[in-house]
Structures are given as structure tokens and as C-alpha cells.
Design a protein around this motif. Structure first.
Motif, PDB file in Angstrom:
ATOM      1  N   LYS A 197      28.991  53.631  43.047  1.00 12.92           N
ATOM      2  CA  LYS A 197      30.356  53.746  43.568  1.00 12.92           C
ATOM      3  C   LYS A 197      30.381  53.535  45.077  1.00 12.92           C
ATOM      4  O   LYS A 197      31.218  52.790  45.604  1.00 12.92           O
ATOM      5  N   TYR A 218      32.454  50.376  47.027  1.00 11.23           N
ATOM      6  CA  TYR A 218      33.524  50.527  48.007  1.00 11.23           C
ATOM      7  C   TYR A 218      33.114  50.015  49.388  1.00 11.23           C
ATOM      8  O   TYR A 218      33.955  49.478  50.121  1.00 11.23           O
ATOM      9  N   GLU A 245      34.651  55.513  30.780  1.00  7.69           N
ATOM     10  CA  GLU A 245      34.038  56.580  31.587  1.00  7.69           C
ATOM     11  C   GLU A 245      33.582  56.030  32.937  1.00  7.69           C
ATOM     12  O   GLU A 245      33.797  56.656  33.983  1.00  7.69           O
ATOM     13  N   SER A 279      34.810  53.405  34.458  1.00  6.71           N
ATOM     14  CA  SER A 279      36.033  53.110  35.205  1.00  6.71           C
ATOM     15  C   SER A 279      36.559  54.369  35.889  1.00  6.71           C
ATOM     16  O   SER A 279      36.950  54.340  37.062  1.00  6.71           O
ATOM     17  N   HIS A 280      36.552  55.471  35.161  1.00  2.00           N
ATOM     18  CA  HIS A 280      37.032  56.741  35.710  1.00  2.00           C
ATOM     19  C   HIS A 280      36.129  57.228  36.847  1.00  2.00           C
ATOM     20  O   HIS A 280      36.622  57.617  37.920  1.00  2.00           O
ATOM     21  N   ILE A 281      34.824  57.216  36.645  1.00  2.00           N
ATOM     22  CA  ILE A 281      33.881  57.695  37.666  1.00  2.00           C
ATOM     23  C   ILE A 281      33.965  56.840  38.934  1.00  2.00           C
ATOM     24  O   ILE A 281      33.897  57.361  40.049  1.00  2.00           O
ATOM     25  N   THR A 323      36.554  55.392  39.962  1.00  2.00           N
ATOM     26  CA  THR A 323      37.967  55.445  40.381  1.00  2.00           C
ATOM     27  C   THR A 323      38.540  54.043  40.625  1.00  2.00           C
ATOM     28  O   THR A 323      39.135  53.757  41.659  1.00  2.00           O
ATOM     29  N   LEU A 324      38.382  53.192  39.619  1.00  5.26           N
ATOM     30  CA  LEU A 324      38.820  51.807  39.762  1.00  5.26           C
ATOM     31  C   LEU A 324      40.333  51.672  39.896  1.00  5.26           C
ATOM     32  O   LEU A 324      40.813  50.716  40.515  1.00  5.26           O
ATOM     33  N   THR A 325      41.081  52.623  39.365  1.00  6.88           N
ATOM     34  CA  THR A 325      42.541  52.531  39.480  1.00  6.88           C
ATOM     35  C   THR A 325      43.003  52.630  40.928  1.00  6.88           C
ATOM     36  O   THR A 325      44.127  52.254  41.245  1.00  6.88           O
ATOM     37  N   SER A 326      42.144  53.095  41.827  1.00  4.55           N
ATOM     38  CA  SER A 326      42.507  53.158  43.247  1.00  4.55           C
ATOM     39  C   SER A 326      42.348  51.806  43.937  1.00  4.55           C
ATOM     40  O   SER A 326      42.795  51.642  45.070  1.00  4.55           O
TER      41      SER A 326
END
Length: 179
Positions: free
Chosen positions: A103, A107, A137, A139-141, A143-146
Motif C-alpha cells: 500500500k 501511494y 479484501e 481492494s479494501h486494505i 483503500t482503492l476507493t480513495s
């Protein structure tokens, strides 16, 4: 008519789209690259530096750069960013202990000026292994929606069998066609 033909050729013809394949060591980057190329499992050793291959999918040319993922090599990733259209992040779905490092690297990379227009494909590799993290899971870890300023997609896959890899390539082709 000539303008339409020129536009179609620029999308599907001889134009190459630069792709960098990144991820931590042992994620399966090189296996995925050669699965694209040969449709077979190629036994590899850790990548020092990079591998580069041209992959053609339905007349769409991708120049794929597979970059070594060892910690000492990650600082050099940014020297490959210029003119990159797609970032393929390969995640080892069994490596729960280093997903935070993945992650952080993602970023850091997305903040780089040379990648401001790059789309991101995340391959959640090793889905064939029991107790691996699912694509959702991961995707959530991560935080791809950000991520609002890059097109992105998560695709579960198994580099050894090739399962899920064609769907990822089709997503990249769709991104090209949408532009």
C-alpha cells in the motif's frame, strides 16, 4: 474517412502503450509477464533490474516492463515512470504481513508526476492458494476507493495457470478504447 482510419490506427495499430509491472518481491510479476508472452509457466529467479517484452492483444501493443521488487530496487522504479500508460501492481494475495508495504509503495508511486495519467491494474495473484486474500479484501486494505485521479481495477488471478490474466488485459484495452 481518412481521419477515422487514422484514429482507428492510432488506437489499434502500431502505437505501443508502455506498461510497468511492479510489486514486492515474490509477488509473481515475472511469471505473469511470461504467461502473457508464452501462455506457459516459465521458472524464474528474482529479477535484478528489469525484463521487457512486447505483448500484442488484438492489435493493441503493450511494451511491458517487469521491475524487480526487492526493497533495494524499489527506489529505482521511478526511473521507469516516464510515458507510462498503465501500472500493473501484482499483489501476493498470501502475503498478509507485507500488504501495508504494498500500500505504501502504491501511494508513493501514484503521487509521482510522471504517472498522473496512468491507469492502475491490480492483479491479486495466487488466488489458488488456500486462505489467500480475495480481490475485494485487497481492494479494501489498499483503500482503492480513495483513488479518484486514476482509473483502477482489481483482478483476481493465478499466474501459474493464467486464470484472470486475460480479463486484466481486456480491462487495459478497454481503457485505451475509452480515450
Amino acid at each position: 474517412m481518412g481521419l477515422l482510419f487514422s484514429k482507428l490506427m492510432s488506437i489499434f495499430g502500431n502505437q505501443e502503450h508502455k506498461v510497468i509491472i511492479i510489486g514486492l518481491d515474490n509477488a509473481g510479476k515475472t511469471t505473469i509477464l511470461y504467461q502473457f508472452l508464452t501462455k506457459e509457466v516459465v521458472h524464474t529467479c528474482p529479477t535484478i533490474g528489469s525484463n521487457v517484452e512486447e505483448i500484442v492483444v488484438k492489435n493493441t501493443h503493450f511494451l511491458m516492463w517487469d521491475l524487480g521488487g526487492q526493497e533495494s530496487l524499489r527506489a529505482s522504479w521511478n526511473s521507469y515512470y516516464f510515458n507510462t500508460k498503465f501500472v500493473v501492481l501484482v499483489v501476493d494475495s498470501t502475503d498478509r504481513e507485507r500488504i501495508a508495504v504494498t500500500k505504501e509503495e502504491l501511494y508513493k508511486m501514484l503521487a509521482h508526476e510522471d504517472l498522473k495519467n496512468a491507469a492502475v491494474l491490480i492483479f491479486a495473484n495466487k488466488q489458488d492458494v488456500k486462505n489467500s486474500m480475495t480481490a475485494a479484501e485487497i481492494s479494501h486494505i489498499l483503500t482503492l476507493t480513495s483513488i479518484k485521479d486514476h482509473a483502477w481495477h482489481v483482478q483476481g488471478c493465478c499466474a501459474l495457470t493464467g486464470e484472470g490474466l486475460p480479463a486484466g488485459l481486456e480491462w487495459m484495452r478497454a481503457q485505451i478504447m475509452a480515450k
